[in-house]
Scaffold this active site. Sequence first.
Site, PDB file in Angstrom:
ATOM      1  N   HIS A 374      42.361  41.929  34.296  1.00  0.00           N
ATOM      2  CA  HIS A 374      41.878  42.705  35.443  1.00  0.00           C
ATOM      3  C   HIS A 374      42.900  42.893  36.543  1.00  0.00           C
ATOM      4  O   HIS A 374      42.560  43.415  37.608  1.00  0.00           O
ATOM      5  CB  HIS A 374      40.647  42.045  36.062  1.00  0.00           C
ATOM      6  CG  HIS A 374      39.430  42.068  35.203  1.00  0.00           C
ATOM      7  ND1 HIS A 374      38.499  43.077  35.261  1.00  0.00           N
ATOM      8  CD2 HIS A 374      38.987  41.208  34.255  1.00  0.00           C
ATOM      9  CE1 HIS A 374      37.525  42.826  34.402  1.00  0.00           C
ATOM     10  NE2 HIS A 374      37.803  41.711  33.769  1.00  0.00           N
ATOM     11  N   LYS A 567      35.759  47.835  50.617  1.00  0.00           N
ATOM     12  CA  LYS A 567      36.301  47.040  49.509  1.00  0.00           C
ATOM     13  C   LYS A 567      36.915  45.808  50.134  1.00  0.00           C
ATOM     14  O   LYS A 567      37.011  45.726  51.370  1.00  0.00           O
ATOM     15  CB  LYS A 567      37.365  47.829  48.748  1.00  0.00           C
ATOM     16  CG  LYS A 567      38.403  48.495  49.672  1.00  0.00           C
ATOM     17  CD  LYS A 567      39.432  49.307  48.917  1.00  0.00           C
ATOM     18  CE  LYS A 567      38.934  50.653  48.479  1.00  0.00           C
ATOM     19  NZ  LYS A 567      38.754  50.782  47.039  1.00  0.00           N
ATOM     20  N   ARG A 568      37.319  44.837  49.310  1.00  0.00           N
ATOM     21  CA  ARG A 568      37.976  43.669  49.890  1.00  0.00           C
ATOM     22  C   ARG A 568      39.181  44.110  50.713  1.00  0.00           C
ATOM     23  O   ARG A 568      39.832  45.115  50.419  1.00  0.00           O
ATOM     24  CB  ARG A 568      38.413  42.699  48.784  1.00  0.00           C
ATOM     25  CG  ARG A 568      37.264  41.902  48.207  1.00  0.00           C
ATOM     26  CD  ARG A 568      36.590  40.997  49.218  1.00  0.00           C
ATOM     27  NE  ARG A 568      37.392  39.843  49.525  1.00  0.00           N
ATOM     28  CZ  ARG A 568      37.150  38.609  49.077  1.00  0.00           C
ATOM     29  NH1 ARG A 568      36.102  38.375  48.299  1.00  0.00           N
ATOM     30  NH2 ARG A 568      37.926  37.601  49.393  1.00  0.00           N
ATOM     31  N   LYS A 573      45.503  47.437  48.973  1.00  0.00           N
ATOM     32  CA  LYS A 573      44.486  48.493  49.085  1.00  0.00           C
ATOM     33  C   LYS A 573      44.742  49.383  50.300  1.00  0.00           C
ATOM     34  O   LYS A 573      44.121  50.428  50.462  1.00  0.00           O
ATOM     35  CB  LYS A 573      43.098  47.875  49.162  1.00  0.00           C
ATOM     36  CG  LYS A 573      42.717  47.091  47.896  1.00  0.00           C
ATOM     37  CD  LYS A 573      41.338  46.447  48.035  1.00  0.00           C
ATOM     38  CE  LYS A 573      41.007  45.489  46.908  1.00  0.00           C
ATOM     39  NZ  LYS A 573      40.526  46.158  45.679  1.00  0.00           N
ATOM     40  N   THR A 675      36.179  50.193  41.199  1.00  0.00           N
ATOM     41  CA  THR A 675      34.858  50.629  40.760  1.00  0.00           C
ATOM     42  C   THR A 675      34.103  51.249  41.928  1.00  0.00           C
ATOM     43  O   THR A 675      33.196  52.055  41.721  1.00  0.00           O
ATOM     44  CB  THR A 675      34.049  49.454  40.170  1.00  0.00           C
ATOM     45  OG1 THR A 675      34.209  48.321  41.035  1.00  0.00           O
ATOM     46  CG2 THR A 675      34.518  49.098  38.785  1.00  0.00           C
ATOM     47  N   LYS A 679      31.414  54.512  42.421  1.00  0.00           N
ATOM     48  CA  LYS A 679      30.121  54.465  43.125  1.00  0.00           C
ATOM     49  C   LYS A 679      30.035  55.559  44.183  1.00  0.00           C
ATOM     50  O   LYS A 679      29.003  56.230  44.322  1.00  0.00           O
ATOM     51  CB  LYS A 679      29.916  53.078  43.753  1.00  0.00           C
ATOM     52  CG  LYS A 679      29.807  51.963  42.721  1.00  0.00           C
ATOM     53  CD  LYS A 679      29.959  50.567  43.323  1.00  0.00           C
ATOM     54  CE  LYS A 679      30.261  49.553  42.221  1.00  0.00           C
ATOM     55  NZ  LYS A 679      30.704  48.239  42.752  1.00  0.00           N
TER      56      LYS A 679
HETATM   57  C1  GL7 Z   1      39.823  43.429  39.775  1.00  0.00           C
HETATM   58  C2  GL7 Z   1      40.662  44.641  40.123  1.00  0.00           C
HETATM   59  O1  GL7 Z   1      41.397  44.388  41.271  1.00  0.00           O
HETATM   60  C3  GL7 Z   1      39.854  45.928  40.258  1.00  0.00           C
HETATM   61  O2  GL7 Z   1      40.737  47.020  40.348  1.00  0.00           O
HETATM   62  C4  GL7 Z   1      38.946  46.119  39.048  1.00  0.00           C
HETATM   63  O3  GL7 Z   1      38.147  47.263  39.208  1.00  0.00           O
HETATM   64  C5  GL7 Z   1      38.081  44.886  38.873  1.00  0.00           C
HETATM   65  C6  GL7 Z   1      37.194  44.981  37.658  1.00  0.00           C
HETATM   66  O4  GL7 Z   1      37.935  45.251  36.511  1.00  0.00           O
HETATM   67  O5  GL7 Z   1      38.911  43.727  38.702  1.00  0.00           O
HETATM   68  N1  GL7 Z   1      40.688  42.351  39.379  1.00  0.00           N
HETATM   69  C7  GL7 Z   1      40.491  41.251  40.122  1.00  0.00           C
HETATM   70  O6  GL7 Z   1      41.076  40.173  40.000  1.00  0.00           O
HETATM   71  N2  GL7 Z   1      39.541  41.513  41.041  1.00  0.00           N
HETATM   72  C8  GL7 Z   1      39.099  42.790  40.898  1.00  0.00           C
HETATM   73  O7  GL7 Z   1      38.240  43.296  41.558  1.00  0.00           O
HETATM   74  C9  GL7 Z   1      39.049  40.562  42.022  1.00  0.00           C
END
Ligand code: GL7
Length: 833
Positions: A374, A567-568, A573, A675, A679
């Site tokens: 991820h 978002k975080r 970002k 994601t 949304k």
């Molecule tokens: C994340 C990615 O940063 C994000 O882009 C992705 O959509 C998500 C789900 O696949 O995974 N990877 C990660 O470590 N976090 C995310 O949100 C916390």
Amino acid sequence: APETEAPTEVPAATPEHTRTGMSKASLKQAYIDNLFYIQGRFREVATPHDLYMAAAFTVRDRMLDRWVKSAQVYKTSHARTVCYLSAEYLLGPHLANNLVNLGISEVARRAGEELDLDFEAILEEEEEPGLGNGGLGRLAACYMDSLATVQIPAIGYGIRYEFGIFDQDIQNGWQVERSDTWLRNGNPWEIPRPKISFPVRYGGHTEHSRDQAGRSRVRWVADMVVSGVAFDTPVLGYGVGNVNLLRLWKAEAPESFDFQVFNVGDYYGAVHAKIEAETISKVLYPNDEPEAGKELRLKQQYFFVSCSIQDMIRLHLNTVGPLETFHEKFVAQLNDTHPAIAVAELMRLLMDDHAMPWDAAWDITRNTFCYTNHTLLPEALETWSVALFERLLPRHLEIIYEINRRFLDTVRVRYLGDEARVARMSLIDETGGRRIRMAHLAVVGSRAVNGVAALHSELIKTTILKDFYEMSPERFHNVTNGVTPRRFIVVSNPRLAELITEFCGHDRWIRDLDCLRDLEEHAEDPALQARWREVKTAAKQDLALWLSQHGGVVLDPQTMMFDIQAKRMHEYKRQHLNVLHIIRVYQRLKQNPNLGMVPRAFIFGGKAAPGYYMAKLMIKLINSVAEVINNDPQVNGFIRVAFMADFNVKNGQRLYPAADLSEQISLAGKEASGTGNMKFSMNGALTVGTLDGANIEIRDEVGAENFFLFGMTAEEVRRKQAEGYRPWDYYHGDDELRSDIDLVTSGLFSHGDTNLFRPLADHLINQDPFMVLADYRAYLNCQDRISEVYDRPAEWDRMSILNVARMGKFSSDRSIRDYAERIWGIEPKPIGI
Ligand code: GL7
């Protein structure tokens, strides 16, 4: 009469059962009964929480017979089952979602009215289980919804954190964390299973010996044992009979362990052991991407993985039988590397507890696991020090060494003499202190590896897992993320759902999001556009009202474009790029108060990891800029800035429907997928975005002409970084940029304090690791184009309709079907209603 005899008389049609009946009358009766028999209340004395609990139990009852039936069918048919292993599930409130999936939202609302209940207030009363940080945890929750909806037998395994992600307050512009006590008032959705419990051991040493047949055996003599107890939450699919299981583990001290210590008289020692055991599932680590390397975190990971694998083995022995077919019964998906220790744990259980030889155990293990990556951020790639492993999981360290020894032998044979490659691919990083590379363990122990968007899956192959890809390219896949349209359209945006339903068939689009395409041919229809705009404006009104009641910012939903970044908080970002644009507009307005411009509300939401100083400073900056702008009568008719405190699933559901513009502005190559981008777009927002993560695919789907693209590509970023990126050249080369950054440190936003934001500005001018300055000009130009288009409502509305119409691909149902077909090799097992 003997039980086998068929009943001679069919029972007369009985009135609906009040625990399962879906009619309004049954729901009303059930609600009153639950309020009385479960909460011990009648209407006159019931608290809002009692009213919520009665509703929750009424809904839960209606899921239980489907749950039992699903379990029976899955069991007797020996259905192949997906086990989703995830340290995080960011579930969000259950009640409204379960009503939708049961198909009783409307009748329940009417039943509530007749009982004189405030339906919205009841929904508001639910504390959401925030058992995740951000996208990764929310993805797991969306996938649970879709697994049930596309009728795939599945168990989600994770941790029942007592404290989920912290609640965020804003005080004096700064983030203040409050602990999340979601379990304080009880959780009606879970069923404790005290008898489903497994011991999990830590520490100690191993003893090697040979059994009577001369085979080598290992005994792990641990020095700490905790017990993992199952708590089950049913997950119902939309409009189907399938209910899957979310099984979360709570850590407790094992009774016998307590007892032993107590026997020798060490009462305090026993109590201490109990506290130490319970600490393991106490709290979610609040870090989004970067890795903390904390001992307790490794304990948590091993805790839930060990319970889950033991549970899978138990289920297999109870149903199918011999463990040789374990991988035919189960496929286990590793949600990032957090559960990667599962590879060593399954090996250990098969060999040490079930006397299986290495090769057989390895075959099964290798065919059971699949791994999803991820993130590419180097600081987020998990490694654990060998010393810590040795202390906590000595047996697993031995197994990992052996996996590594055998694996590196194959590398050496394949790439004769390439010792550099061997060192790069090793499960042990020998540079600096020795550390275990969890991603390498996950890859070597898995049948398939995937990224979460097309670009990300390509970058994996050329960067962090390049050597592994070269060695076995056939194991690498892409599965683009998706989100569930049930929660993120039907539950959160009922007005839009209703409008879509008129064009796309009742319920059809909710289970097959590609049906949204039926909207396309009406995109230019002024009648639809007018209604589309009404729906959007109504959602903006809701949000504006809510924000004015929580934080006090007043936004005008009629005239203002709602421009949202939620978002975080993270430098990659680039919330600060957004802030620089706000400051630019502010300065333009100050220079020319009569500037004819489209009024905008800039809305932010997001938590910062408590230890992430720069992210916290960005929150302070946003709130400081907001304070100045919102109080400046010269500009505040045109622009306003709002920071929504405590962005979580519930608050997200208020934001997505209300956005005109969605900010997806990460530096290309850094956001694995995103994601939130999906949304927002599903709710009719247009995206301003970089060519990063799933933005690229969203743009491909909706059409380049319906997407506001700006900025460097991942390839351009790579090249610029290789050449040596010099942010100060941009700072000195662009007067407006310089003046915007200088305004940040001028004291204007900090009551004269010129030091407060200095670290942020200096970091941008000198390092700027996420190339904010390099993309600044392109971003501003793009924003100017956006304002122009927003001024032409018919054009904007058409683009908005087309965005929604073409979002079918981003349903998590599609993602799950991709996994099922291409990675898991698993078929739906339909359960009728
Ligand atoms: C994340 C990615 O940063 C994000 O882009 C992705 O959509 C998500 C789900 O696949 O995974 N990877 C990660 O470590 N976090 C995310 O949100 C916390």
